[in-house]
Scaffold this motif. Structure first.
Motif, PDB file in Angstrom:
ATOM      1  N   VAL B  94       0.852  -1.189   0.000  1.00  0.00           N
ATOM      2  CA  VAL B  94       0.000   0.000   0.000  1.00  0.00           C
ATOM      3  C   VAL B  94       0.886   1.237   0.000  1.00  0.00           C
ATOM      4  O   VAL B  94       1.735   1.390   0.880  1.00  0.00           O
ATOM      5  CB  VAL B  94      -0.902   0.023   1.257  1.00  0.00           C
ATOM      6  N   GLY B  95       0.704   2.090  -0.980  1.00  0.00           N
ATOM      7  CA  GLY B  95       1.380   3.391  -0.987  1.00  0.00           C
ATOM      8  C   GLY B  95       0.341   4.438  -0.638  1.00  0.00           C
ATOM      9  O   GLY B  95      -0.615   4.624  -1.379  1.00  0.00           O
ATOM     10  N   ALA B  96       0.525   5.087   0.509  1.00  0.00           N
ATOM     11  CA  ALA B  96      -0.534   5.982   0.991  1.00  0.00           C
ATOM     12  C   ALA B  96      -0.033   7.395   1.235  1.00  0.00           C
ATOM     13  O   ALA B  96       1.044   7.586   1.812  1.00  0.00           O
ATOM     14  CB  ALA B  96      -1.137   5.426   2.282  1.00  0.00           C
ATOM     15  N   ALA B  97      -0.820   8.369   0.807  1.00  0.00           N
ATOM     16  CA  ALA B  97      -0.541   9.760   1.162  1.00  0.00           C
ATOM     17  C   ALA B  97      -0.604   9.877   2.676  1.00  0.00           C
ATOM     18  O   ALA B  97      -1.517   9.346   3.305  1.00  0.00           O
ATOM     19  CB  ALA B  97      -1.569  10.680   0.512  1.00  0.00           C
ATOM     20  N   THR B 125       4.995   5.139   1.230  1.00  0.00           N
ATOM     21  CA  THR B 125       4.359   6.401   0.831  1.00  0.00           C
ATOM     22  C   THR B 125       3.802   6.310  -0.585  1.00  0.00           C
ATOM     23  O   THR B 125       4.249   5.500  -1.400  1.00  0.00           O
ATOM     24  CB  THR B 125       5.378   7.551   0.862  1.00  0.00           C
ATOM     25  N   ASP B 126       2.832   7.163  -0.872  1.00  0.00           N
ATOM     26  CA  ASP B 126       2.321   7.258  -2.239  1.00  0.00           C
ATOM     27  C   ASP B 126       3.446   7.706  -3.174  1.00  0.00           C
ATOM     28  O   ASP B 126       3.493   7.323  -4.339  1.00  0.00           O
ATOM     29  CB  ASP B 126       1.122   8.215  -2.314  1.00  0.00           C
ATOM     30  N   GLY B 127       4.370   8.483  -2.621  1.00  0.00           N
ATOM     31  CA  GLY B 127       5.492   8.952  -3.427  1.00  0.00           C
ATOM     32  C   GLY B 127       6.403   7.822  -3.870  1.00  0.00           C
ATOM     33  O   GLY B 127       6.815   7.764  -5.028  1.00  0.00           O
ATOM     34  N   GLU B 128       6.709   6.888  -2.944  1.00  0.00           N
ATOM     35  CA  GLU B 128       7.632   5.821  -3.325  1.00  0.00           C
ATOM     36  C   GLU B 128       7.041   4.947  -4.431  1.00  0.00           C
ATOM     37  O   GLU B 128       7.729   4.615  -5.401  1.00  0.00           O
ATOM     38  CB  GLU B 128       8.030   4.937  -2.135  1.00  0.00           C
ATOM     39  N   ILE B 129       5.769   4.592  -4.303  1.00  0.00           N
ATOM     40  CA  ILE B 129       5.212   3.721  -5.353  1.00  0.00           C
ATOM     41  C   ILE B 129       5.172   4.453  -6.694  1.00  0.00           C
ATOM     42  O   ILE B 129       5.399   3.852  -7.747  1.00  0.00           O
ATOM     43  CB  ILE B 129       3.809   3.161  -4.985  1.00  0.00           C
ATOM     44  N   ALA B 130       4.937   5.770  -6.641  1.00  0.00           N
ATOM     45  CA  ALA B 130       4.895   6.522  -7.900  1.00  0.00           C
ATOM     46  C   ALA B 130       6.282   6.584  -8.538  1.00  0.00           C
ATOM     47  O   ALA B 130       6.427   6.445  -9.756  1.00  0.00           O
ATOM     48  CB  ALA B 130       4.350   7.925  -7.648  1.00  0.00           C
ATOM     49  N   LEU B 131       7.314   6.778  -7.699  1.00  0.00           N
ATOM     50  CA  LEU B 131       8.684   6.798  -8.234  1.00  0.00           C
ATOM     51  C   LEU B 131       9.047   5.451  -8.844  1.00  0.00           C
ATOM     52  O   LEU B 131       9.677   5.385  -9.903  1.00  0.00           O
ATOM     53  CB  LEU B 131       9.685   7.138  -7.122  1.00  0.00           C
ATOM     54  N   VAL B 132       8.656   4.364  -8.169  1.00  0.00           N
ATOM     55  CA  VAL B 132       8.941   3.025  -8.706  1.00  0.00           C
ATOM     56  C   VAL B 132       8.201   2.830 -10.027  1.00  0.00           C
ATOM     57  O   VAL B 132       8.748   2.297 -10.998  1.00  0.00           O
ATOM     58  CB  VAL B 132       8.556   1.933  -7.680  1.00  0.00           C
ATOM     59  N   ALA B 133       6.950   3.291 -10.070  1.00  0.00           N
ATOM     60  CA  ALA B 133       6.183   3.167 -11.315  1.00  0.00           C
ATOM     61  C   ALA B 133       6.861   3.936 -12.443  1.00  0.00           C
ATOM     62  O   ALA B 133       6.874   3.500 -13.595  1.00  0.00           O
ATOM     63  CB  ALA B 133       4.757   3.675 -11.110  1.00  0.00           C
ATOM     64  N   VAL B 309       2.399   8.581 -15.499  1.00  0.00           N
ATOM     65  CA  VAL B 309       2.682   7.439 -14.628  1.00  0.00           C
ATOM     66  C   VAL B 309       1.416   6.978 -13.902  1.00  0.00           C
ATOM     67  O   VAL B 309       0.614   7.790 -13.463  1.00  0.00           O
ATOM     68  CB  VAL B 309       3.767   7.860 -13.606  1.00  0.00           C
ATOM     69  N   ASP B 310       1.253   5.642 -13.771  1.00  0.00           N
ATOM     70  CA  ASP B 310       0.147   5.070 -12.999  1.00  0.00           C
ATOM     71  C   ASP B 310       0.746   4.535 -11.697  1.00  0.00           C
ATOM     72  O   ASP B 310       1.331   3.452 -11.675  1.00  0.00           O
ATOM     73  CB  ASP B 310      -0.494   3.928 -13.809  1.00  0.00           C
ATOM     74  N   PRO B 311       0.632   5.295 -10.597  1.00  0.00           N
ATOM     75  CA  PRO B 311       1.384   4.953  -9.381  1.00  0.00           C
ATOM     76  C   PRO B 311       1.099   3.554  -8.850  1.00  0.00           C
ATOM     77  O   PRO B 311       1.990   2.904  -8.305  1.00  0.00           O
ATOM     78  CB  PRO B 311       0.927   6.013  -8.369  1.00  0.00           C
ATOM     79  N   VAL B 312      -0.132   3.060  -9.027  1.00  0.00           N
ATOM     80  CA  VAL B 312      -0.456   1.756  -8.456  1.00  0.00           C
ATOM     81  C   VAL B 312       0.416   0.664  -9.083  1.00  0.00           C
ATOM     82  O   VAL B 312       0.687  -0.368  -8.456  1.00  0.00           O
ATOM     83  CB  VAL B 312      -1.970   1.461  -8.595  1.00  0.00           C
ATOM     84  N   ALA B 313       0.898   0.917 -10.297  1.00  0.00           N
ATOM     85  CA  ALA B 313       1.802  -0.047 -10.939  1.00  0.00           C
ATOM     86  C   ALA B 313       3.087  -0.197 -10.128  1.00  0.00           C
ATOM     87  O   ALA B 313       3.696  -1.275 -10.097  1.00  0.00           O
ATOM     88  CB  ALA B 313       2.120   0.399 -12.365  1.00  0.00           C
ATOM     89  N   GLY B 314       3.504   0.878  -9.452  1.00  0.00           N
ATOM     90  CA  GLY B 314       4.687   0.805  -8.606  1.00  0.00           C
ATOM     91  C   GLY B 314       4.440  -0.054  -7.378  1.00  0.00           C
ATOM     92  O   GLY B 314       5.307  -0.822  -6.948  1.00  0.00           O
ATOM     93  N   ALA B 315       3.229   0.064  -6.810  1.00  0.00           N
ATOM     94  CA  ALA B 315       2.883  -0.760  -5.647  1.00  0.00           C
ATOM     95  C   ALA B 315       2.867  -2.235  -6.043  1.00  0.00           C
ATOM     96  O   ALA B 315       3.376  -3.101  -5.325  1.00  0.00           O
ATOM     97  CB  ALA B 315       1.522  -0.337  -5.089  1.00  0.00           C
ATOM     98  N   LEU B 316       2.309  -2.522  -7.216  1.00  0.00           N
ATOM     99  CA  LEU B 316       2.270  -3.905  -7.715  1.00  0.00           C
ATOM    100  C   LEU B 316       3.676  -4.437  -7.927  1.00  0.00           C
ATOM    101  O   LEU B 316       3.986  -5.584  -7.584  1.00  0.00           O
ATOM    102  CB  LEU B 316       1.546  -3.946  -9.062  1.00  0.00           C
ATOM    103  N   SER B 317       4.530  -3.605  -8.496  1.00  0.00           N
ATOM    104  CA  SER B 317       5.901  -4.015  -8.782  1.00  0.00           C
ATOM    105  C   SER B 317       6.642  -4.354  -7.485  1.00  0.00           C
ATOM    106  O   SER B 317       7.340  -5.365  -7.393  1.00  0.00           O
ATOM    107  CB  SER B 317       6.588  -2.880  -9.548  1.00  0.00           C
ATOM    108  N   LEU B 318       6.450  -3.502  -6.456  1.00  0.00           N
ATOM    109  CA  LEU B 318       7.086  -3.776  -5.167  1.00  0.00           C
ATOM    110  C   LEU B 318       6.519  -5.058  -4.553  1.00  0.00           C
ATOM    111  O   LEU B 318       7.250  -5.860  -3.965  1.00  0.00           O
ATOM    112  CB  LEU B 318       6.869  -2.594  -4.210  1.00  0.00           C
ATOM    113  N   ALA B 319       5.208  -5.273  -4.716  1.00  0.00           N
ATOM    114  CA  ALA B 319       4.575  -6.478  -4.165  1.00  0.00           C
ATOM    115  C   ALA B 319       5.121  -7.726  -4.854  1.00  0.00           C
ATOM    116  O   ALA B 319       5.398  -8.746  -4.210  1.00  0.00           O
ATOM    117  CB  ALA B 319       3.054  -6.387  -4.337  1.00  0.00           C
ATOM    118  N   ARG B 320       5.307  -7.642  -6.161  1.00  0.00           N
ATOM    119  CA  ARG B 320       5.857  -8.760  -6.931  1.00  0.00           C
ATOM    120  C   ARG B 320       7.274  -9.097  -6.448  1.00  0.00           C
ATOM    121  O   ARG B 320       7.614 -10.257  -6.248  1.00  0.00           O
ATOM    122  CB  ARG B 320       5.898  -8.352  -8.405  1.00  0.00           C
ATOM    123  N   ASP B 321       8.083  -8.033  -6.225  1.00  0.00           N
ATOM    124  CA  ASP B 321       9.454  -8.238  -5.745  1.00  0.00           C
ATOM    125  C   ASP B 321       9.456  -8.969  -4.407  1.00  0.00           C
ATOM    126  O   ASP B 321      10.246  -9.884  -4.185  1.00  0.00           O
ATOM    127  CB  ASP B 321      10.171  -6.893  -5.559  1.00  0.00           C
TER     128      ASP B 321
END
Lengths: 328, 328
Positions: B94-97, B125-133, B309-321
């Motif tokens: 979960v990346g949350a503001a 943070t919502d920021g980290e998932i967006a950066l990863v995305a 950028v679609d930030p939720v894609a970053g959360a998914l990517s981190l979850a996959r890792d």
């Protein structure tokens, strides 16, 4: 008890007044109240002489919260009556922010009458009492800037007009809120180098008791308009001491307030300069009053009035007029 | 039930997954959530293929209200699990503001773990998932602008930095809130001739269901940041159709967002252009994305990234890792 020096001049007697021991006539008590968003000022006058000046919290009228405002105002009026040693007044005139909405004005008048503080109670807008304080019933333009801002004008036909005054999220340009918000923005931009350093950074942290920027961010997210406007004096002081960012905020505020005056100037014929008076917390110290007056003086169609208007004097003046009419 | 096309590529098996009927192995379910101030997006992926995308109300973390956010987020996650027909997931990120504040992030993680929605729950943070995305683990700058605004950067050493993001009263320059507030101001100034007429006047009245300006003034005085930001699409549409006042608001927003990128650019060495990606509601339609990209392209030290950028894609990517690490 002594009679007020101006006693002999008044033409009537308050119906609930006490007998004047010197002349065997009743003394007249009138009260004026100026009710704003951040403070309430009540002045009691006995036979033409001011005997009490009370300051109380803000009590601007808001839908559904009129009774809360009425309680604050009634308490302040009672304190002023206690100070002059009287159980009630002949006339009370209340000028309240938010009284432009008929419903709230009526509710406040009803609530105050129920308190039995005076024979006659009249509720009007904070704008009307300020205009009366500035110009009596003569035409002119008045710029009010405290927590919020608004421009008012009485045109040559006696009609009152306004410009601005749309509230903290839709307007209030040049107000205390606008200055406080600008200060917060400058502090934030200075943190990450988007704007030059300003003395406001440390002063705003101190004033809000924030130990660091993240605490200030939390404070700012939850602060109400009155709290944000409470930062305006910091901007005025910083501008006076030469801080460039603060100086630009003051110039911007003066321009925004000038725009209110210019907008209202269109209501008058072109031949002569229209007087523009100012009132409100942001003018009480610092360079904003001077900056605005200089901008007004630079134009040929308006002329700045020197004194800063005390709006409660307009409420007193209206109360005196009513007392004289009633007793004639 | 069919195995996802990418099934053969994954290296492990979810501990709570079901047996894949085709290959006799467990299927892996990972979930990513992007929690913002005005909306929450949850995506569920089964063996590398997106199977559900849920939108729910905003649930940004606020002090003392974390459990309310947790309820909203857990509900959305349950809906995504129902859609993929599974009782729980292997990993949820979960990346949350608001998760930049350690305490709130921990409280949310604890509350979500208590819901037993997954073996592993990570809150960032919502920021980290967006950066990863936007950039995976590579360096770059990301400008987020929805209800609020913030600039983020991952520097060449992997450290994350931010600029702006100080909230609706202290910053959020170029955000949906800033655009909505600018629209309200322009409508007010147009009423008394302080600014030119704009198509926003009628559109803002309609959007807020205000029958006249005084109703709009009341609406604006009570509206929360999310409601004000809800006016931003009107500004973007009006600018696109040539309204000058709206066009100036969009230009101003682009300049303010550019300033965030320029501030973060200072973290990188000078030799090559740093990629700048953008994400958030204000870029999804209208001319702001184009205006900002043009300003970025005009500089030699940064280069705009084409996709939003679609930030939720970053959360998914981190979850996959995490799922792969756990199962190795």
């Amino acid at each position: 008890m002594v009679c007020a020096p101006g006693y002999g001049a008044h033409r009537g007697r308050g119906r609930c007044g006490q007998l004047c021991p010197k002349k065997g006539r009743l003394m007249r008590v009138v009260i004026g109240a100026d009710v704003g968003g951040s403070k309430t000022v009540v002045v009691a006058e006995v036979d033409g002489e001011v005997r009490a000046r009370i300051q109380a919290p803000g009590a601007a009228l808001r839908p559904d919260l009129v009774l809360r405002s009425a309680t604050t105002i009634a308490d302040a009026i009672r304190r002023s009556l206690a100070e002059v040693g009287r159980p009630s007044a002949d006339v009370i005139v209340v000028g309240a922010a938010g009284a432009g909405r008929q419903q709230e004005a009526k509710e406040l008048a009803r609530a105050l009458r129920a308190e039995e503080l005076a024979e006659t109670v009249r509720v009007t807008t904070d704008g009307e009492i300020a205009l009366v304080a500035a110009f009596g019933q003569s035409p002119g333009i008045l710029i009010l800037a405290g927590t919020g801002s608004v421009g008012l004008a009485r045109d040559p036909q006696g009609t009152i007009h306004r410009a601005g005054g749309y509230g903290w999220q839709m307007g209030d340009e040049g107000s205390g809120y606008a200055l406080g918000r600008a200060a917060l923005g400058a502090v934030g931009r200075a943190v990450d180098g988007r704007a030059e350093a300003t003395v406001l950074s440390q002063r705003v942290l101190t004033a809000t008791r924030s130990s660091d920027i993240s605490r200030l961010v939390r404070w700012a997210a939850a602060a109400g308009p009155g709290e944000i406007a409470g930062l305006a004096p910091l901007v005025l002081e910083a501008a006076e001491s030469g801080d460039r960012a603060a100086g630009e905020m003051v110039t911007r505020a003066a321009e925004d307030l000038l725009a209110l005056a210019v907008s209202l100037r269109g209501l008058f014929s072109e031949e002569k300069a229209v007087p523009v008076a100012i009132t409100g917390g942001v003018f009480e110290s610092g360079p904003l009053a001077g900056a605005l007056r200089a901008m007004l003086a630079a134009r040929s169609d308006v002329m700045p009035v020197d004194d800063i208007v005390d709006p409660v004097a307009g409420a007193l003046s209206l109360a005196r007029d009513i007392a004289e009419t009633v007793s004639e």
